[in-house]
Structure formats: structure tokens, C-alpha cells
Write an enzyme that holds these catalytic residues in place. Structure first.
Site, mmCIF file in Angstrom:
data_model
loop_
_atom_site.group_PDB
_atom_site.id
_atom_site.type_symbol
_atom_site.label_atom_id
_atom_site.label_comp_id
_atom_site.label_asym_id
_atom_site.label_seq_id
_atom_site.Cartn_x
_atom_site.Cartn_y
_atom_site.Cartn_z
ATOM 1 N N GLU A 1 79.448 -87.123 -21.252
ATOM 2 C CA GLU A 1 80.634 -87.444 -20.449
ATOM 3 C C GLU A 1 81.406 -88.587 -21.097
ATOM 4 O O GLU A 1 81.096 -89.761 -20.851
ATOM 5 C CB GLU A 1 80.208 -87.864 -19.042
ATOM 6 C CG GLU A 1 79.478 -86.786 -18.280
ATOM 7 C CD GLU A 1 79.684 -86.938 -16.792
ATOM 8 O OE1 GLU A 1 80.142 -85.969 -16.171
ATOM 9 O OE2 GLU A 1 79.433 -88.030 -16.258
ATOM 10 N N HIS B 1 74.644 -92.296 -15.127
ATOM 11 C CA HIS B 1 76.087 -91.992 -15.095
ATOM 12 C C HIS B 1 76.855 -93.233 -15.572
ATOM 13 O O HIS B 1 76.462 -94.364 -15.286
ATOM 14 C CB HIS B 1 76.498 -91.610 -13.668
ATOM 15 C CG HIS B 1 77.877 -91.020 -13.608
ATOM 16 N ND1 HIS B 1 79.013 -91.790 -13.664
ATOM 17 C CD2 HIS B 1 78.288 -89.734 -13.527
ATOM 18 C CE1 HIS B 1 80.077 -90.999 -13.607
ATOM 19 N NE2 HIS B 1 79.666 -89.745 -13.536
ATOM 20 N N ASN C 1 79.310 -83.419 -8.925
ATOM 21 C CA ASN C 1 78.969 -84.810 -8.606
ATOM 22 C C ASN C 1 80.013 -85.313 -7.609
ATOM 23 O O ASN C 1 81.145 -85.575 -7.984
ATOM 24 C CB ASN C 1 78.995 -85.648 -9.893
ATOM 25 C CG ASN C 1 78.819 -87.130 -9.607
ATOM 26 O OD1 ASN C 1 78.399 -87.517 -8.514
ATOM 27 N ND2 ASN C 1 79.140 -87.959 -10.593
ATOM 28 N N TRP C 2 79.576 -85.405 -6.356
ATOM 29 C CA TRP C 2 80.535 -85.824 -5.313
ATOM 30 C C TRP C 2 80.845 -87.312 -5.353
ATOM 31 O O TRP C 2 81.725 -87.775 -4.632
ATOM 32 C CB TRP C 2 79.974 -85.486 -3.922
ATOM 33 C CG TRP C 2 79.966 -84.039 -3.568
ATOM 34 C CD1 TRP C 2 80.476 -82.992 -4.297
ATOM 35 C CD2 TRP C 2 79.427 -83.467 -2.372
ATOM 36 N NE1 TRP C 2 80.280 -81.825 -3.622
ATOM 37 C CE2 TRP C 2 79.636 -82.087 -2.438
ATOM 38 C CE3 TRP C 2 78.778 -83.996 -1.257
ATOM 39 C CZ2 TRP C 2 79.226 -81.211 -1.425
ATOM 40 C CZ3 TRP C 2 78.361 -83.143 -0.245
ATOM 41 C CH2 TRP C 2 78.587 -81.757 -0.333
ATOM 42 N N LYS C 3 80.075 -88.070 -6.115
ATOM 43 C CA LYS C 3 80.237 -89.530 -6.135
ATOM 44 C C LYS C 3 80.151 -90.062 -4.695
ATOM 45 O O LYS C 3 79.420 -89.504 -3.892
ATOM 46 C CB LYS C 3 81.540 -89.925 -6.830
ATOM 47 C CG LYS C 3 81.702 -89.249 -8.174
ATOM 48 C CD LYS C 3 82.799 -89.837 -8.995
ATOM 49 C CE LYS C 3 82.990 -88.976 -10.228
ATOM 50 N NZ LYS C 3 83.678 -89.665 -11.286
ATOM 51 N N GLU D 1 79.429 -94.599 -14.502
ATOM 52 C CA GLU D 1 79.862 -95.499 -13.430
ATOM 53 C C GLU D 1 78.715 -96.436 -13.035
ATOM 54 O O GLU D 1 78.948 -97.586 -12.645
ATOM 55 C CB GLU D 1 80.393 -94.682 -12.238
ATOM 56 C CG GLU D 1 81.746 -94.078 -12.578
ATOM 57 C CD GLU D 1 82.129 -92.837 -11.805
ATOM 58 O OE1 GLU D 1 81.476 -92.505 -10.803
ATOM 59 O OE2 GLU D 1 83.108 -92.181 -12.227
ATOM 60 N N GLY E 1 87.598 -88.602 -14.549
ATOM 61 C CA GLY E 1 88.538 -88.915 -13.471
ATOM 62 C C GLY E 1 89.939 -89.252 -13.959
ATOM 63 O O GLY E 1 90.763 -89.739 -13.198
ATOM 64 N N SER F 1 86.845 -84.401 -16.327
ATOM 65 C CA SER F 1 88.041 -83.652 -15.909
ATOM 66 C C SER F 1 87.917 -82.144 -16.139
ATOM 67 O O SER F 1 88.895 -81.488 -16.533
ATOM 68 C CB SER F 1 89.306 -84.220 -16.581
ATOM 69 O OG SER F 1 89.469 -85.582 -16.231
HETATM 70 C C1 PEP Z 1 81.764 -87.205 -13.269
HETATM 71 O O1 PEP Z 1 81.867 -88.021 -12.384
HETATM 72 O O2 PEP Z 1 80.628 -86.972 -13.694
HETATM 73 C C2 PEP Z 1 82.962 -86.528 -13.766
HETATM 74 C C3 PEP Z 1 82.862 -85.808 -14.831
HETATM 75 O O3 PEP Z 1 84.142 -86.708 -13.066
HETATM 76 P P1 PEP Z 1 85.533 -85.888 -13.224
HETATM 77 O O4 PEP Z 1 85.172 -84.438 -13.322
HETATM 78 O O5 PEP Z 1 86.295 -86.226 -11.997
HETATM 79 O O6 PEP Z 1 86.177 -86.374 -14.484
#
Ligand code: PEP
Length: 261
Positions: free
Chosen positions: A169, A97, A11-13, A99, A175, A214
Site C-alpha cells: 500500500e 497498516h 478495510n472500513w477503518k 495509518e 485515500g 484508491s
Molecule cells: C487502506 O486503507 O488500506 C486503503 C487502501 O484505503 P483507500 O482504498 O481508501 O486508498
């Protein structure tokens, strides 16, 4: 991991321009072209999807988006439809997600409509769920996550349910550099599978459940040993093509040894 093909999705966001995405795709495909034992997905910003289509269409790397509208088409300024995603060779879409839930106010009801719309056009939804630190500390994590899953999926037929992916998640691990322990990830993925079993019976055994938060090349192997963790949704560690390829290769040899794949 009974008969479930693992999935590793990046997931590049909100990162990468069109030219950055094209360069990434070329380098990444070169690294992962021989990986056969799991499905690889890159979920890019809308503007980068066409560049990925040019480089990756019909390759082993699948293309995904990070959101979409629940409506077909019409007066929805600023939205992107499921049909538009098909047009740029997307086969997957991340929905719900944290976010989007936390910063853009997405509700379980909207997410349920988006899941239905994705399935209606043949996209594979990656439905995200997860609790914040407060709920975990209060002992309400399982209830929150199971509630998110059932509210997003309860109107679907068993046939549709068998075409989804769920990503657990925990918000406190996204993050932040804090990964849930493999045991925490397993416990929640098993709880999600229990909810799926209530909705779809034994077919729930076929649904891939990913862990996200992470995940890195160094911890993917441990996570993938857990029986209900079928892969990962990876944010920060998917931004560099060589490191993400390494993460995938670290998951791969283990996967190849698993039964039934
Ligand atoms: C995500 O954005 O779905 C995610 C898991 O981010 P990260 O791996 O950076 O924690």
C-alpha cells in the site's frame, strides 16, 4: 497467477456503528453470495465485529480486524487480543497498516510480534507495507518496502510464512484518489515476492500479495491482470455494500479465466 487464490479485503477503518455494520452485512452478503472465485474479507472496527459474526459467520464473507495486541492477555489497557478476535469469528487481521505506523508509532519490531501472535492462534495476518512519496521520489521505495517485509517476517518458519498475506500500500495512494499504475504495483509486488523467496524459497509463489491504494470498481480489473497482484485491500471503496460488491464482481470474471484456479 500460479495457484494463488485471489483475495479482496475491505478495510472500513474507523467507520460504522454496530447497527450500520449489521445492515451492511445483510445487503453485502446478498450481493456477493454467488461469488466463488476469490476470498472476500471485511475488516471492521472492533465494536462492529460481533454484528458481523451474527450476520456472516460460516458465510463466504470472512471477518477480519484492523489491529491486535502482540501479548496473549494481561495488563494492557485498551488492547484487544488475538483470542478475543477468534471469539468474534475473525479469521483475518490487518497488521502494520501505514495509518498505524504513521499515527500510532507502530514499529517493525512490534508488527513482527503481532504477526507471530496472529499465526500462533490461527489468524491470517494481512501484513501491510508501503513507502511515502518522498521515498518514492528519492528512488528508495523498493528498499523501504523490502526492509519492512523482511523485518516483520524474518523470524518465521516456512510453514508460518505460507499462511500470511502481504498488502503493498503506497502511502501516497491511500485515500488520495491516486492509484499506483498497474505497472508500479506489479513491480513492487514482484520485489516483495523476491524478498519472500529469500525467506522461504519457492513456497513464496503461494503467498497472495495484494495492492491497496484508491482501488475502485473501475480500476480493479487492470490491477488484477498483473501476474504478482493477487487481489486488493480496499479502504474508501469498501464502505458502501453495493459499490464494494460491484468492485468484487469486476475482479471476479477475470479471475475465473486465470490458469490454475
Ligand atoms: C487502506 O486503507 O488500506 C486503503 C487502501 O484505503 P483507500 O482504498 O481508501 O486508498
Amino acid at each position: 497467477m500460479a495457484n494463488r487464490r485471489p483475495v479482496i479485503a475491505g478495510n472500513w477503518k474507523m467507520f460504522k456503528t454496530i447497527s450500520e455494520a449489521g445492515d451492511y452485512a445483510v445487503k453485502f452478503l446478498d450481493e456477493v453470495k454467488d461469488v466463488t472465485d476469490l476470498d472476500i474479507v471485511l475488516c471492521a472496527p472492533f465494536t462492529a465485529l460481533h454484528a458481523l459474526k451474527n450476520e456472516l459467520e460460516e458465510s463466504i464473507v470472512h471477518i477480519g480486524a484492523q489491529n491486535m495486541a502482540w501479548a496473549d492477555q494481561g495488563a494492557y489497557t485498551g488492547e484487544i487480543s488475538a483470542q478475543m478476535l477468534l471469539d468474534v469469528a475473525c479469521t483475518y487481521v490487518i497488521l502494520g497498516h501505514s495509518e498505524r505506523r504513521e499515527m500510532f508509532g507502530e514499529t517493525d519490531q512490534e508488527i513482527a510480534k503481532k504477526v507471530q501472535q496472529a499465526l500462533a492462534v490461527g489468524l491470517t495476518p494481512i501484513l501491510c507495507c508501503g513507502e511515502n512519496l518522498h521515498l518514492r521520489e528519492e528512488g528508495q521505495a523498493v528498499e523501504r518496502v523490502q526492509g519492512q517485509v523482511s523485518r516483520a517476517l524474518s523470524d518465521l518458519s516456512i510453514e508460518d510464512l505460507s499462511r500470511i498475506i502481504v498488502a503493498y500500500e503506497p502511502i501516497w495512494a491511500i485515500g488520495t484518489g491516486k492509484t499506483a499504475s498497474s505497472q508500479d504495483a506489479q513491480e513492487m509486488c514482484a520485489a516483495i515476492r523476491a524478498t519472500l523467496t529469500e525467506l522461504m524459497g519457492r513456497t513464496a509463489e503461494k503467498v497472495p500479495i495484494l495492492y491497496g491504494g484508491s482501488v475502485k470498481a473501475e480500476n480493479i480489473g487492470e490491477l488484477m491482470k498483473e501476474p504478482d497482484v493477487d487481489g486488493a485491500l480496499v479502504g474508501g471503496a469498501s464502505l458502501d455494500p453495493l459499490s464494494f460488491a460491484k468492485l468484487i464482481k469486476n475482479a471476479g470474471p477475470l479471475v475465473a479465466r486465470m490458469e490454475g484456479i
